[in-house]
Motif scaffolding. Sequence first.
Motif, PDB file in Angstrom:
ATOM      1  N   ASN A 188       3.375  -3.619   6.130  1.00 55.34           N
ATOM      2  CA  ASN A 188       3.176  -4.038   7.514  1.00 55.34           C
ATOM      3  C   ASN A 188       3.925  -5.325   7.830  1.00 55.34           C
ATOM      4  O   ASN A 188       4.451  -5.503   8.927  1.00 55.34           O
ATOM      5  N   THR A 189       3.965  -6.241   6.853  1.00 55.32           N
ATOM      6  CA  THR A 189       4.681  -7.496   7.062  1.00 55.32           C
ATOM      7  C   THR A 189       6.173  -7.245   7.250  1.00 55.32           C
ATOM      8  O   THR A 189       6.815  -7.806   8.139  1.00 55.32           O
ATOM      9  N   THR A 238       6.650  -5.625  10.609  1.00 53.64           N
ATOM     10  CA  THR A 238       6.409  -6.578  11.693  1.00 53.64           C
ATOM     11  C   THR A 238       7.554  -7.565  11.812  1.00 53.64           C
ATOM     12  O   THR A 238       7.954  -7.927  12.928  1.00 53.64           O
ATOM     13  N   GLU A 288       5.068  -2.754  16.608  1.00 51.37           N
ATOM     14  CA  GLU A 288       5.954  -3.907  16.464  1.00 51.37           C
ATOM     15  C   GLU A 288       7.423  -3.606  16.722  1.00 51.37           C
ATOM     16  O   GLU A 288       8.181  -4.499  17.095  1.00 51.37           O
ATOM     17  N   ASN A 338       1.668   0.370  12.917  1.00 54.32           N
ATOM     18  CA  ASN A 338       2.287  -0.950  12.990  1.00 54.32           C
ATOM     19  C   ASN A 338       3.764  -0.847  13.356  1.00 54.32           C
ATOM     20  O   ASN A 338       4.303  -1.670  14.087  1.00 54.32           O
ATOM     21  N   ARG A 385      -1.297 -10.965  11.371  1.00 55.38           N
ATOM     22  CA  ARG A 385      -1.401  -9.711  12.107  1.00 55.38           C
ATOM     23  C   ARG A 385      -1.224  -8.518  11.189  1.00 55.38           C
ATOM     24  O   ARG A 385      -1.935  -7.519  11.287  1.00 55.38           O
ATOM     25  N   SER A 386      -0.266  -8.636  10.263  1.00 58.19           N
ATOM     26  CA  SER A 386       0.015  -7.530   9.354  1.00 58.19           C
ATOM     27  C   SER A 386      -1.153  -7.284   8.407  1.00 58.19           C
ATOM     28  O   SER A 386      -1.561  -6.139   8.198  1.00 58.19           O
ATOM     29  N   VAL A 401       2.777 -13.702  12.181  1.00 57.39           N
ATOM     30  CA  VAL A 401       3.049 -12.308  11.826  1.00 57.39           C
ATOM     31  C   VAL A 401       2.305 -11.853  10.571  1.00 57.39           C
ATOM     32  O   VAL A 401       1.706 -10.776  10.552  1.00 57.39           O
TER      33      VAL A 401
END
Length: 491
Positions: A11-12, A15, A155, A151, A269-270, A266
């Motif tokens: 996810n990071t 994102t 994003e 995600n 959020r991830s 970020v």
Amino acid sequence: MGIVLKQSLNNTIITYVGFAIGALNHLFLFTTFLSADYFGLVTVVLAVSNILMPIIAFGVPITMVKFFSSFLKNEETDSFLTLMLLLPLLILIPLTAFLYFSDDFVGDLLSKRNGIVKNYVWYIFIIGVAMAYFEIFYAWAKVHMKSVFGNLMKEVFVRMGTTVLLLLIYWNTITIAFFFKALVGLYIFRMLIMKFYAYRQRAPKLNFNWPKNARNIIKYTVLIIIGASASVVLLEVDKVMLNQFKAIENVAYYGVAVYIAVVIGVPSRSMQQITSPLTAKLMNEDDRTGLKTLYHKSSLTLFIISGILFLLILLNVSDLYLLIPEAYSGGITIISIIGLIKVYDALLGINNAILYNSNYYRAVLLMGLLLAILTIFFNYLLIPRYGIEGAAIASFLAFFIFNTIKLRFVKIKFGILPFSKETLKVLCFLILLGTGFYFINFSFHPIFNIVLKSVLMILIYGYLLYKFNVSEDINQLVNKLISQVCAIIKK
């Protein structure tokens, strides 16, 4: 922490790809291809849509995450999911009727200072609806531990579409009017894609028998509307109120500075995409030991990442501003203030997830509502006097108060804090690194300066973290990468 680290890492990456595209849009394409007033208009439209989103969603995304794991039988789960699909209609239908008969009134209200906003009321509403249902379908996927695709859509999809639209404007292929219509279309299309993906994880089977704890679910959902709305107000009201007090181009200038600082948030959020359902599960099982471990690890990991990002941005921002139009380059103070907010947010780890999934959520939601009102007051007081810097200060004051209260609340009710001796080590490393590199400036091209300083800072920071074994998860990840590289070399 394995599934957390793996999906958080994915996810990071996603994102940051999205934020890289967003940075291209905000720092270069919007500032070059659109006038400041139209860029400000885009910012206002999306800010108001974001404020509408949690109201239309009726608290369903958070409610779904909290209660889903408590249902064990398929019939109960189907009943619960049916209720989740129907609840937003209680808000959406009357809100649509109100806007149909009162669009001129709403338009006049939003365009008090900038008349350009008046003709975009329905754009704001439709985007808000699309955002709300996207979050509902995204939560549908998240409760099945499938957060990565959602995600990606959240994003990357709209940002990539916006890039294409801005390039089409540059090539004189589309008009500004078409750009705004296409932007609405992007949000609708994203919602539909997320719907189909969510239904692939579990197809809806309508069951109109209310779940056994329907009363508690609805009560929680109604309260979550207040809390979620308050949280979004804290994030977006500064842009909306700037539109009410200052010329709309100021919203564009402020938006660029905020976007740069928001990059720091970020990782939070991830990680929240996967830690939220895990926190709910731990709390439903009353696993206090697991909860404490997740609290500490999430806080430490996020502080490690957000801290270095804050330094990288702050120590490179002067060079970055040399690359964009001069009119947008007066936001160093704003970046510093908003950046500190994001670092504090990161330090709290899964604090929000603990509170929203606990029996104390009512008190927290009330505090959030009061602080949202306080935020509006701060903005009302400071924006007319200090302009865009006043908006940043208002946001800082509101978030500092809110985060401190939440931190103290979890300590009192659960007896845990997210900090540890490793947190102090990371803080010392960041102070040492920031002090040292503050006095180091290169005289090359701005891009080369940014890359060189960033690489040096990351290498030194990474060495210190690894040498002192600050984070077990990060050390394991580094060791795994080293082993893989060595295996490739041997081949």
